[in-house]
Design an enzyme around this catalytic site. Structure first.
Site, mmCIF file in Angstrom:
data_model
loop_
_atom_site.group_PDB
_atom_site.id
_atom_site.type_symbol
_atom_site.label_atom_id
_atom_site.label_comp_id
_atom_site.label_asym_id
_atom_site.label_seq_id
_atom_site.Cartn_x
_atom_site.Cartn_y
_atom_site.Cartn_z
ATOM 1 N N ASP A 1 0.796 -1.221 0.000
ATOM 2 C CA ASP A 1 0.000 0.000 0.000
ATOM 3 C C ASP A 1 0.834 1.279 0.000
ATOM 4 O O ASP A 1 0.604 2.191 -0.785
ATOM 5 C CB ASP A 1 -0.926 0.005 1.222
ATOM 6 C CG ASP A 1 -1.604 1.335 1.422
ATOM 7 O OD1 ASP A 1 -2.342 1.760 0.513
ATOM 8 O OD2 ASP A 1 -1.375 1.975 2.466
ATOM 9 N N TYR B 1 -7.390 2.258 7.252
ATOM 10 C CA TYR B 1 -8.280 2.774 6.208
ATOM 11 C C TYR B 1 -9.725 2.478 6.583
ATOM 12 O O TYR B 1 -10.426 1.720 5.904
ATOM 13 C CB TYR B 1 -7.939 2.154 4.854
ATOM 14 C CG TYR B 1 -6.671 2.681 4.218
ATOM 15 C CD1 TYR B 1 -6.684 3.832 3.430
ATOM 16 C CD2 TYR B 1 -5.452 2.036 4.405
ATOM 17 C CE1 TYR B 1 -5.533 4.316 2.846
ATOM 18 C CE2 TYR B 1 -4.282 2.511 3.827
ATOM 19 C CZ TYR B 1 -4.330 3.656 3.043
ATOM 20 O OH TYR B 1 -3.177 4.147 2.459
ATOM 21 N N ASP C 1 4.738 0.554 4.167
ATOM 22 C CA ASP C 1 4.730 -0.666 4.985
ATOM 23 C C ASP C 1 4.638 -1.881 4.067
ATOM 24 O O ASP C 1 4.759 -1.763 2.848
ATOM 25 C CB ASP C 1 3.581 -0.631 5.992
ATOM 26 C CG ASP C 1 2.252 -0.254 5.344
ATOM 27 O OD1 ASP C 1 2.080 -0.528 4.139
ATOM 28 O OD2 ASP C 1 1.381 0.311 6.032
ATOM 29 N N GLU D 1 5.468 9.644 3.823
ATOM 30 C CA GLU D 1 5.166 8.282 3.389
ATOM 31 C C GLU D 1 4.333 8.308 2.112
ATOM 32 O O GLU D 1 3.171 8.704 2.118
ATOM 33 C CB GLU D 1 4.407 7.510 4.479
ATOM 34 C CG GLU D 1 4.133 6.069 4.078
ATOM 35 C CD GLU D 1 3.496 5.238 5.189
ATOM 36 O OE1 GLU D 1 3.458 4.013 5.053
ATOM 37 O OE2 GLU D 1 3.041 5.823 6.194
#
Length: 483
Positions: free
Chosen positions: A76, A228, A79, A466
């Protein structure tokens, strides 16, 4: 005109031509890098054509706990989780980019790469949908994954598989996956009809699953609440119906859109959790094309679509804020994900209006297709370095870009250079806390400044530093539009 004047005119003409070519080359280079980014995010067995060579095979046992092959797909963000909800939105936007700007992608020799990026994801989505009313939506556990700093090739964290079924519904995830596969089927229709038909079958089944067994996916896949969490699923159902209508032309989906009790109203963002703007834009196209009458609910869709565009164009009663440096400002966490979707919507709507020779009438004045393209260009230029920090927020682009993005694979030495496994906690000591540039450049990754146009190049800043797939997918279309 004297001879010297003619000479000066020729020199200026050549210079202006070179300046234009440099600008065009910049967008081309950024487009290439945006598609390379997805190769850096790949999970599974990497193909011989893999261009991001510091990555290796990973997640080869995904799905074994459930007795199913769930190898593949994309990680994603920074990570090592595979998360169906943002992944499906990523693939819908990547497909929409390819549909709308196919000719531009082909001219830049990137169409094959765009279709390859889509297919790497859609192959996985179809694996994750083994039965009409079963959909696997997450691989990995947020708590354990985030407590380790390991490159994906070394993962020792649990790779638990989480699914939806009739007793554990998830209309948002199932409908978004339906949208992704329906949009991808359009993108592949002219190059692989068999593959397109296969995706469309999955899409129709997933829409029925989402509609017949309603509920929020994060109530069924509870670890998703930490990362999410979904705010609702009515938007995904509309969005999926709009894509299935475009892919199939079936009256069933047109009726679903026309019979919606709630169109969502005017929205302030378009993102992985809020798809209303996307549904509004697709419905507005139906009005512009004359497929539906410009009245009733269809007029509502079009008005709501245009209100969002007008607010981005600073011609509304409720304009999107801007930073002092000129960047559209939506929300503090990874703001460029919202800039990416907003610029994509403006690019697409500019195209739709141009095809009809129509301007956009906002409450603050008329906005032409060229006006929208100029605003889009200003936002992309900001991301690529025309900002107060003089930094490119796209990694690998230009002479000055972030060196310490929050990304496990990029921040740890490549397994191709050092095969000694990096342990869960050892990765923090050896790599996360190391105040040095990441050893691997994740080309095409995009990070974000803060509200004051500042950016601290810190690996510890997962809010701004990120990168995520949801940011890059719409930028593929935007960059193709500008290149």
């Amino acid at each position: 005109m004297t001879l010297s004047s003619v000479f000066i005119f020729i020199i200026l003409l050549c210079c202006s031509s070179q300046i234009h070519n440099v600008a065009s080359a910049d967008y081309r280079a950024a487009l290439t890098k945006s598609l390379l980014y997805f190769e850096g995010q790949r999970s599974g067995k990497l193909p011989p054509s893999q261009r991001v060579n510091w990555r290796g095979d990973s997640g080869l046992k995904d799905g074994q706990d459930a007795g199913i092959d769930l190898v593949g797909g994309y990680y994603d963000a920074g990570d090592n989780l595979k998360l169906g909800f943002p992944l499906a939105f990523t693939l819908t936007m990547l497909s929409w980019s390819t549909i709308e700007f196919r000719d531009q992608l082909a001219r830049q020799n990137e169409l094959r790469n765009a279709l390859g990026a889509i297919r790497w994801g859609t192959d996985y989505l179809m694996k994750a949908h083994p039965q009409p009313d079963v959909l696997y939506g997450e691989i990995g556990e947020p708590d354990s994954d985030h407590s380790c700093w390991q490159r994906p090739e070394d993962m020792t964290t649990p790779r638990s598989s989480f699914k939806l079924d009739e007793q554990h519904p998830g209309s948002d995830l199932a409908a978004e996956t339906a949208a992704a596969l329906a949009a991808a089927s359009i993108a592949f229709q002219s190059v692989d009809k068999k593959y397109a038909s296969k995706m469309l079958l999955h899409a129709t089944q997933l829409f029925d699953f989402a509609n017949n067994h309603q509920g929020a996916y994060s109530d069924s896949i509870t670890p998703a609440r930490e990362i999410y969490s979904s705010s609702g699923y009515k938007d995904e159902l509309l969005w999926a119906a709009a894509w299935l209508q475009r892919a199939t032309k079936m009256q069933k989906y047109l009726d679903y859109l026309g019979g919606a009790g709630d169109t969502g109203g005017v929205r302030t963002v378009f993102c992985w959790d809020d798809k209303y703007v996307g549904a509004h834009i697709l419905a507005a196209k139906l009005v512009l094309d004359g497929t539906v009458q410009p009245s009733g609910i269809w007029a509502q869709y079009k008005t709501q679509a245009e209100e969002f565009v007008c607010s981005c164009a600073q011609k509304s009663n409720q304009n999107v804020q801007k930073t002092a440096g000129g960047l559209l400002w939506f929300l503090p966490w990874n703001n460029n994900q919202y800039v990416a979707t907003a610029t994509f919507v403006m690019s697409v709507y500019s195209k739709y209006l141009s095809s009809k020779g129509a301007p956009l009438q906002c409450s603050g004045g008329v906005v032409s297709p060229d006006d929208l393209t100029s605003l889009v260009r200003s936002q992309v230029d900001y991301i690529l370095g025309s900002n107060p920090k003089k930094i490119s927020y796209m990694v690998g682009y230009g002479p000055n870009f972030p060196q310490q993005i929050h990304h496990r694979g990029a921040s740890i030495v490549s397994i191709k250079k050092d095969i000694v496994p990096v342990t869960c906690q050892g990765g923090f000591e050896a790599w996360f806390y190391k105040n040095a540039p990441n050893p691997n450049i994740l080309e095409g990754a995009v990070v974000s400044p803060d509200r004051n146009d500042n950016y601290e190049d810190s690996r510890n800043d997962y809010q701004l530093a990120e990168p995520a797939t949801v940011t890059i997918a719409p930028l593929v279309g935007v960059l193709a539009h500008l290149a």
